[in-house]
Every structure is written in structure tokens, then in C-alpha cells.
Write an enzyme that holds these catalytic residues in place. Structure first.
Site, PDB file in Angstrom:
ATOM      1  N   LYS A 148      49.820  48.089  49.165  1.00  0.00           N
ATOM      2  CA  LYS A 148      49.632  46.649  48.904  1.00  0.00           C
ATOM      3  C   LYS A 148      48.932  46.397  47.570  1.00  0.00           C
ATOM      4  CE  LYS A 148      49.347  45.469  53.830  1.00  0.00           C
ATOM      5  NZ  LYS A 148      49.057  46.799  54.423  1.00  0.00           N
ATOM      6  N   ASP A 174      46.877  43.668  41.734  1.00  0.00           N
ATOM      7  CA  ASP A 174      46.025  43.461  40.561  1.00  0.00           C
ATOM      8  C   ASP A 174      46.914  43.238  39.334  1.00  0.00           C
ATOM      9  OD1 ASP A 174      43.713  43.440  38.873  1.00  0.00           O
ATOM     10  OD2 ASP A 174      42.725  44.855  40.225  1.00  0.00           O
TER      11      ASP A 174
END
Ligand code: 5BU
Length: 240
Positions: A93, A96
Site C-alpha cells: 500500500k 507517498d
């Protein structure tokens, strides 16, 4: 909803090599089951993968929960994946900026890009997250799923957010091969939809997980792959 084509036909038209391999494996093994091996010890993960290997198309890992991780674990996992013809999906997951996810994907302790056929990403950063992952993953023949929806109670990934995830996937079809979602989001046979939060009876856990049944997910909602962790594993032994 969803494509009516067989997995065999979808393998034939797939342009991405990971999509092609996945649909071939699903067709050959007659399996649309991904097992989520959420143990915290390497031996337990490897032994479960060897046991369920013949019956699953994907093993989904959380490599950062392993307490005794070593690079040898990855070698063993890859050997088992080859032995049983399974794809490896690291449920990292990423969420950023592109430059950071590039490093998280290729460096650190886990060097995920070296061994995971598939990873996933949140779309909350915008498509820089995809471009960052793609720089590392595409040359290695890897692919990515976008998280369009989540199974957890109160998820904010709904409505316009989910629609934006679908649009982002369509704009990055060379590296994004589908979705984590609770239903078919894009009716394109080249996209694969995988759904977590699945058990034989609907319900949930104490921390907000919500379960749908395989029938609901595959037949009514048109997803392709069910991702099952505790519903599969906890029956025989405790996860930790
Ligand atoms: P369970 O034991 O079947 O509840 O495990 C579900 C797995 O799928 C677990 O590894 C989660 O981290 C993962 N998951 C999820 O449950 N829901 C989501 O929306 C996403 C991942 Br994205």
C-alpha cells in the site's frame, strides 16, 4: 457487472505480462483465490504457502510484519511460487511521493521490487506514486494495483475518490493492471479486480474489518479474485 469473458480469453488479449500470467494461472488452476498469509514468522508463511499452493493463484504477503525476516525467506518464497505456479503480491500500500515510493519499493530491508510480481498503491498522493513505482517496476516486468475501495468500516475511499482511482488506472494501463475494490470498477477485461474482506459468512472483526461472502463478491459484484486471510487460516491455527 464485470467482464463475461473467460480467464483464458482474457489471458489471450492481455497486453501486460503480469496480467497474462495471472489469467493463465487462474485458468489452468481453476482458482480465483488469493490467500493472505498474515503470519509473523517466516516458517509459518512458507509452510502455509506450500500447503495451499496447488489451490491458489496468488499469495499475498505483508513482509513488514515478519519478525525473523531474512533474504533467504524471499528465495524460499520464490521457489514455492515457482513450484506451485503462484504470483506473489506484496500488500505494501504505497502512499507517498514518487521519489520516496521508488526507494521504498526497491531498497530498504525488503527490496520488494526484486520478488513481488504485484504491489498496490493508494491514490491519495496523485499519480506521482504510480510514476515512481513504474520507474522501478516496469523494467523488471512487475505490475501494480490501485486501491479504489477498502473493506474497512468508515473507509474514505468511496464515490469521487474511487472514480478518480479508476481514471488514474486507465491513464496508466502499462503498469496498473487493476484494483483492490469491493466490486468491478472498470468494465475492461484487461483490468483485474481483487477483493479483500471475504469469509464464508458475512460479518467483521473487532477492528473494523468487514466481510462479504465469495458469492456476493464474485457473482453479484463482478470482482475477479477473492483475497482471504483469517477466514482460511484461523480455522486450523492461531495467526500469531
Ligand atoms: P482477513 O484476515 O481475511 O481479514 O485479511 C485481509 C487481508 O487483506 C489483510 O492482509 C489486510 O491487510 C488486507 N486488506 C484488507 O483487509 N482490506 C483492504 O481494504 C485492503 C487490504 Br486494501
Amino acid at each position: 457487472p464485470g467482464s463475461k469473458l473467460s480467464f483464458e480469453a482474457r489471458a489471450q488479449i492481455a497486453t501486460n505480462s503480469v496480467t497474462k500470467k495471472l489469467f493463465e494461472v487462474m485458468h489452468n488452476k481453476k482458482s480465483n483465490l488469493a490467500v493472505s498469509v498474515d503470519f509473523t514468522s517466516c516458517d509459518k508463511v512458507l509452510s502455509l504457502v506450500d500447503k495451499v499452493g496447488p489451490y491458489v493463484c496468488i499469495v499475498k504477503t505483508h513482509v513488514d510484519i515478519l519478525e525473523d525476516f531474512t533474504p533467504e525467506f524471499v528465495k524460499s518464497l520464490q521457489m514455492l511460487a515457482a513450484k506451485h505456479n503462484i504470483l506473489v503480491f506484496e500488500d505494501r500500500k504505497f502512499a507517498d511521493i514518487g521519489n520516496t515510493v521508488k526507494n521504498q519499493y526497491s531498497k530498504g530491508l525488503y527490496h520488494i521490487a526484486e520478488w513481488a510480481d504485484l504491489v498496490n498503491a493508494h491514490v491519495v498522493p496523485g499519480d506521482g506514486v504510480i510514476n515512481g513505482l513504474k520507474e522501478v517496476g516496469a523494467p523488471l516486468g512487475r505490475a501494480c494495483l490501485l486501491i479504489g475501495e477498502m473493506s474497512s468500516k468508515g473507509t474514505l475511499a468511496t464515490g469521487d475518490y474511487t472514480k478518480a482511482a479508476a481514471d488514474m488506472a486507465k491513464a496508466h494501463k502499462d503498469f496498473v493492471i487493476g484494483f483492490i475494490s469491493l466490486s468491478c470498477l472498470v468494465n475492461d477485461p484487461q483490468f483485474v479486480h481483487m477483493t479483500p474482506g471475504v469469509q464464508l459468512s458475512a460479518g467483521g472483526d473487532k477492528l473494523g474489518q468487514q466481510y462479504l461472502t465469495p458469492e456476493e463478491v464474485i457473482i453479484n459484484r463482478g470482482s475477479d479474485v477473492i483475497i482471504v486471510g483469517r477466514g482460511f487460516v484461523l480455522k486450523s491455527e492461531d495467526l500469531n
